[in-house]
Structure formats: C-alpha cells, structure tokens
Design an enzyme around this catalytic site. Sequence first.
Site, PDB file in Angstrom:
ATOM      1  CB  CYS A 108      -0.777  -0.079   1.316  1.00  0.00           C
ATOM      2  SG  CYS A 108      -2.141  -1.159   0.822  1.00  0.00           S
TER       3      CYS A 108
HETATM    4  N1  CO8 Z   1     -19.808  -9.245   8.562  1.00  0.00           N
HETATM    5  C1  CO8 Z   1     -20.464  -9.405   9.691  1.00  0.00           C
HETATM    6  N2  CO8 Z   1     -19.333  -9.748  10.751  1.00  0.00           N
HETATM    7  C2  CO8 Z   1     -17.861  -9.615  10.413  1.00  0.00           C
HETATM    8  C3  CO8 Z   1     -17.638  -9.517   9.187  1.00  0.00           C
HETATM    9  C4  CO8 Z   1     -18.637  -9.248   8.227  1.00  0.00           C
HETATM   10  N3  CO8 Z   1     -17.958  -9.220   6.926  1.00  0.00           N
HETATM   11  N4  CO8 Z   1     -16.348  -9.618   9.268  1.00  0.00           N
HETATM   12  C5  CO8 Z   1     -16.043  -9.740  10.499  1.00  0.00           C
HETATM   13  N5  CO8 Z   1     -17.234  -9.987  11.263  1.00  0.00           N
HETATM   14  C6  CO8 Z   1     -17.239 -10.077  12.835  1.00  0.00           C
HETATM   15  C7  CO8 Z   1     -16.122 -10.775  13.337  1.00  0.00           C
HETATM   16  O1  CO8 Z   1     -16.283 -12.260  13.195  1.00  0.00           O
HETATM   17  C8  CO8 Z   1     -15.997 -10.398  14.745  1.00  0.00           C
HETATM   18  O2  CO8 Z   1     -16.823 -10.858  15.380  1.00  0.00           O
HETATM   19  P1  CO8 Z   1     -16.648 -11.392  17.087  1.00  0.00           P
HETATM   20  O3  CO8 Z   1     -16.821 -10.009  17.762  1.00  0.00           O
HETATM   21  O4  CO8 Z   1     -17.874 -12.060  17.304  1.00  0.00           O
HETATM   22  O5  CO8 Z   1     -15.384 -12.129  17.099  1.00  0.00           O
HETATM   23  C9  CO8 Z   1     -16.388  -8.696  14.600  1.00  0.00           C
HETATM   24  O6  CO8 Z   1     -17.484  -8.752  13.503  1.00  0.00           O
HETATM   25  C10 CO8 Z   1     -15.187  -7.898  14.626  1.00  0.00           C
HETATM   26  O7  CO8 Z   1     -14.532  -8.223  13.679  1.00  0.00           O
HETATM   27  P2  CO8 Z   1     -12.961  -7.722  13.477  1.00  0.00           P
HETATM   28  O8  CO8 Z   1     -12.287  -7.785  14.814  1.00  0.00           O
HETATM   29  O9  CO8 Z   1     -12.102  -8.501  12.266  1.00  0.00           O
HETATM   30  O10 CO8 Z   1     -13.670  -6.193  13.066  1.00  0.00           O
HETATM   31  P3  CO8 Z   1     -12.533  -4.876  13.075  1.00  0.00           P
HETATM   32  O11 CO8 Z   1     -13.548  -3.924  13.776  1.00  0.00           O
HETATM   33  O12 CO8 Z   1     -11.153  -5.037  13.435  1.00  0.00           O
HETATM   34  O13 CO8 Z   1     -12.690  -4.403  11.360  1.00  0.00           O
HETATM   35  C11 CO8 Z   1     -11.083  -4.474   9.772  1.00  0.00           C
HETATM   36  C12 CO8 Z   1     -12.147  -5.308  10.463  1.00  0.00           C
HETATM   37  C13 CO8 Z   1     -12.192  -3.413   8.826  1.00  0.00           C
HETATM   38  C14 CO8 Z   1     -10.465  -5.190   8.618  1.00  0.00           C
HETATM   39  C15 CO8 Z   1     -10.170  -3.634  10.395  1.00  0.00           C
HETATM   40  O14 CO8 Z   1      -9.627  -4.422  11.202  1.00  0.00           O
HETATM   41  C16 CO8 Z   1      -9.293  -2.800   9.546  1.00  0.00           C
HETATM   42  O15 CO8 Z   1      -9.468  -2.235   8.613  1.00  0.00           O
HETATM   43  N6  CO8 Z   1      -7.864  -2.888  10.081  1.00  0.00           N
HETATM   44  C17 CO8 Z   1      -6.754  -2.342   9.293  1.00  0.00           C
HETATM   45  C18 CO8 Z   1      -6.666  -3.215   8.116  1.00  0.00           C
HETATM   46  C19 CO8 Z   1      -5.564  -2.555   7.213  1.00  0.00           C
HETATM   47  O16 CO8 Z   1      -5.617  -1.472   7.089  1.00  0.00           O
HETATM   48  N7  CO8 Z   1      -5.105  -3.330   6.487  1.00  0.00           N
HETATM   49  C20 CO8 Z   1      -4.338  -2.971   5.446  1.00  0.00           C
HETATM   50  C21 CO8 Z   1      -4.155  -3.971   4.480  1.00  0.00           C
HETATM   51  S1  CO8 Z   1      -3.682  -3.401   2.667  1.00  0.00           S
HETATM   52  C22 CO8 Z   1      -2.295  -3.261   2.409  1.00  0.00           C
HETATM   53  O17 CO8 Z   1      -1.402  -3.079   3.173  1.00  0.00           O
HETATM   54  C23 CO8 Z   1      -1.982  -3.689   1.023  1.00  0.00           C
HETATM   55  C24 CO8 Z   1      -1.690  -5.223   0.807  1.00  0.00           C
HETATM   56  C25 CO8 Z   1      -1.862  -5.514  -0.712  1.00  0.00           C
HETATM   57  C26 CO8 Z   1      -3.124  -5.347  -1.252  1.00  0.00           C
HETATM   58  C27 CO8 Z   1      -3.702  -6.564  -1.322  1.00  0.00           C
HETATM   59  C28 CO8 Z   1      -4.829  -6.504  -2.089  1.00  0.00           C
HETATM   60  C29 CO8 Z   1      -5.677  -7.771  -2.364  1.00  0.00           C
END
Ligand code: CO8
Length: 374
Positions: free
Chosen positions: A156
């Site tokens: 990224c």
């Molecule tokens: N629908 C409903 N519920 C869900 C879903 C969904 N789609 N997904 C997860 N849940 C549930 C989980 O199971 C969890 O349930 P429980 O509490 O019962 O365990 C609850 O929702 C909370 O889940 P999370 O803890 O996973 O949720 P977050 O609040 O942490 O949100 C995010 C998830 C949005 C992914 C967040 O953590 C985030 O954005 N983090 C930062 C990630 C980031 O910026 N990554 C960068 C990656 S990109 C990069 O560097 C480039 C890589 C190369 C590109 C690749 C391209 C393909």
Amino acid sequence: MHKVVISGTGIFTPDQIITNAELVASYNEYATSWNEANGAAIEAGEAEAKPMSSEAFILKASGIERRYVIDKSGVLDPQIMHPVFPERADDELSMMAEIAVEAAGKALERAGRTAADIDAVICAASNFERAYPAVAIEIQQALGIEGFAFDMNVACSSATFGIQAAADMIRCGSARAILMVNPEITSGHHEWRDRDCHFIFGDVCTAVVVERADDLASDNAWEVLSTRCLTLYSNNIRNNNGFLRRTRAGHMADRRDMQFYQEGRKVFKQVVPVVVDLMRSHLSDEGVEPSELTRLWLHQANKSMNDLIGEKVLGRAPSRAEQPNVLQDYANTSSAGSIIAFSKYSDDLPSGSLGVICSFGAGYSAGSVIVRRL
Ligand code: CO8
C-alpha cells in the site's frame, strides 16, 4: 540539487461497481451453499461453518460503501468468487500496462507534458501480474517514452515510496521528469470468499508526473518539500503466492494463503502509532507545524483508522475538507488511495498551501510526502 514538483496526476477508474449489498448477497449465497455441501463435516466438528456477512458491519467497521472492479460478474458469481479475465497473448498489452497507460495519459495532460518530456517510468504497485519483463518497461514502450523504467512493490505504500524514488533521481539530475504509476488490480489477489476481508479492496490505477521545477507547463504544481519512508517487518498482512509455489508439495491446492490475508485488528493497532510518529517527526524535522497544514491525503484503508491518524497528527479532529476520504466509493485501492484523494481534492487550494500525502500498509511500510502548492 534541483527543486522537484508534482505537476500532474491522473486516475483510471473501472466502469463496474460492486455495492456492499451486492457483495454481501453473493458472499452469503456462497457461504450458505458451502455450509450445505459441508454439512456432515461441520456436524462432526471437522469443519467450521462459514458465517454470514452483513452490510451494516462493513459500513461501520470500514466506512466502505462500494468499490470499482474490472470484472464484476466473476467476483459476484458464488461458483467463482474472483474476477475472470481473458488470457492475453505476449504481444498484447498486459492488463496492468493498459490501465496505467489510461491513467498516465490524464496525468501527462494535467502536467502539460507529452511522452517526449518524460525520462523514466516507475510502476509502483502491491502485486504484479508477472515477474518479468517489468510492467514499467511495457508502459514505457506503449507510451513511446525514451529512457528507463522499473517496477517496485512496497504494497500500500508503493506510491509514496515511488514519489521518493522519483524525487531523489530528479534532485540529483539522473532524470528530469518521471512518470510514476500505480496499477492496482487488487481484485485478482484478493480473497472474496473470506467474510473478514471480502469487502476491503477495489481496482483502480493512478499516475503522477514528478519533474524538475524549471519551465513548468502545469498550472497545478505542488513542490515536493521533503519525503520520508519507513519499513518494519511484520507478517500481519501477507500473500504467500510466488514463483516458488510449484516447488512445494500440494502447490496446486486452493490455499487460503495464496491470496491476501491479514490480522486486521493487529494491523489497525500497530500501524496507527507508526504512521503518526512518522508524520509528526517528519513535519517537525522539516520545521512544519501541524497547524500549518491545509490538507492530509491519507492512504484509504479504513475510515476510523484515518480519523484517528488525522486527530493524532493535527491534535484535533480534522474536518472532512481537511482530510478527504474516497474509500466510501473506491474501498482500499492499496497504493493508489492517497493519490486518488490528492488528485481529486487538491485543485481548490491556493498557492502556498501545505499538505502531506501519506500511505501505509503491508511490510509494514509507511511513506510521507510534504508538498506545497506553487
Ligand atoms: N460481516 C459481519 N461480521 C463480521 C464480518 C462481516 N463481513 N467480518 C468480521 N465480522 C465479525 C467478526 O467475526 C467479529 O466477530 P466477534 O466479535 O464475534 O469475534 C467482529 O465482526 C469484529 O471483527 P474484527 O475484529 O475483524 O473487526 P474490526 O473492527 O477489526 O474491523 C477491519 C475489521 C475493517 C479489517 C479492520 O480491522 C481494519 O481495517 N484494519 C486495518 C486493516 C488494514 O488497513 N489493512 C491494510 C491492508 S492493505 C495493504 O497493506 C496492501 C496489501 C496489498 C493489497 C492486497 C490487495 C488484495
């Protein structure tokens, strides 16, 4: 040392959109039929049932409402769940080169330049459709640019690292003008069958013309005052696909780690302080007070993450105008996100305005570019 400017930017946006509603409907259909097909194993405790996704969660957790993709039908087909692109012959333009040429044409036009003015091409992206020849060299040839070209990948953060590489070469005189492009076909290496991340990414390409400040043809040039890049190794965002794949047992298996995977929570918690420290120390070392900044163009991964970074850098919550988001429409477009924000939300600012383009992501990696409008 020569003064360096960003003289033009361009965006290629695919014409197909997937809304959260469409995405969730297709994922839930896929998960339901997978659970039905694997009912016995789930019952026996040998497999875990796939949970359903929800639109409300996606919007609340990420701020994403829709994303652009090059092929919507394959991604949304519960039997396929990835884009389907016709194979191209070696003498046809590759997909990354094609979208880069589109974005480059717009950036060159905004910079008031033609291919004849450019000395080098950097293709900076988070994944490449082949190992070699460099996609950048293909773009160079397609545009008719004389000089040199190379690919680079810092996930990224590729665009800000690409701007630093270009700016350093221009400062030192090894090139006068460089085209830096970020073709991000994230849909190809994304895992659309994983509820935890299936909403995150979209396709796009951005292009930036970086050049020496003399004889500018652009009326929207931004001086690159300073750049700073940082990397810290982490496995929390990873993709294990690569050329050693066929050397390993079971290499043909449809393995989860051959696509993007991450520990999203850890990424959020660990990356925010790294980015805030980088931006604040960079500004301080350059004698710029956060209060002097008119705009922050941040990487577009997660709305809460950007809100938190903006607040910690400025010492107060930034307004939407000060820190524009595009992720509601584009989702995370990897390296292109901060450049889309810059390209769409910089023309309105008067001469002398100061801002920071900042990207961050896998590696971990983070890049900060302090710019001032001429
Ligand atoms: N629908 C409903 N519920 C869900 C879903 C969904 N789609 N997904 C997860 N849940 C549930 C989980 O199971 C969890 O349930 P429980 O509490 O019962 O365990 C609850 O929702 C909370 O889940 P999370 O803890 O996973 O949720 P977050 O609040 O942490 O949100 C995010 C998830 C949005 C992914 C967040 O953590 C985030 O954005 N983090 C930062 C990630 C980031 O910026 N990554 C960068 C990656 S990109 C990069 O560097 C480039 C890589 C190369 C590109 C690749 C391209 C393909």
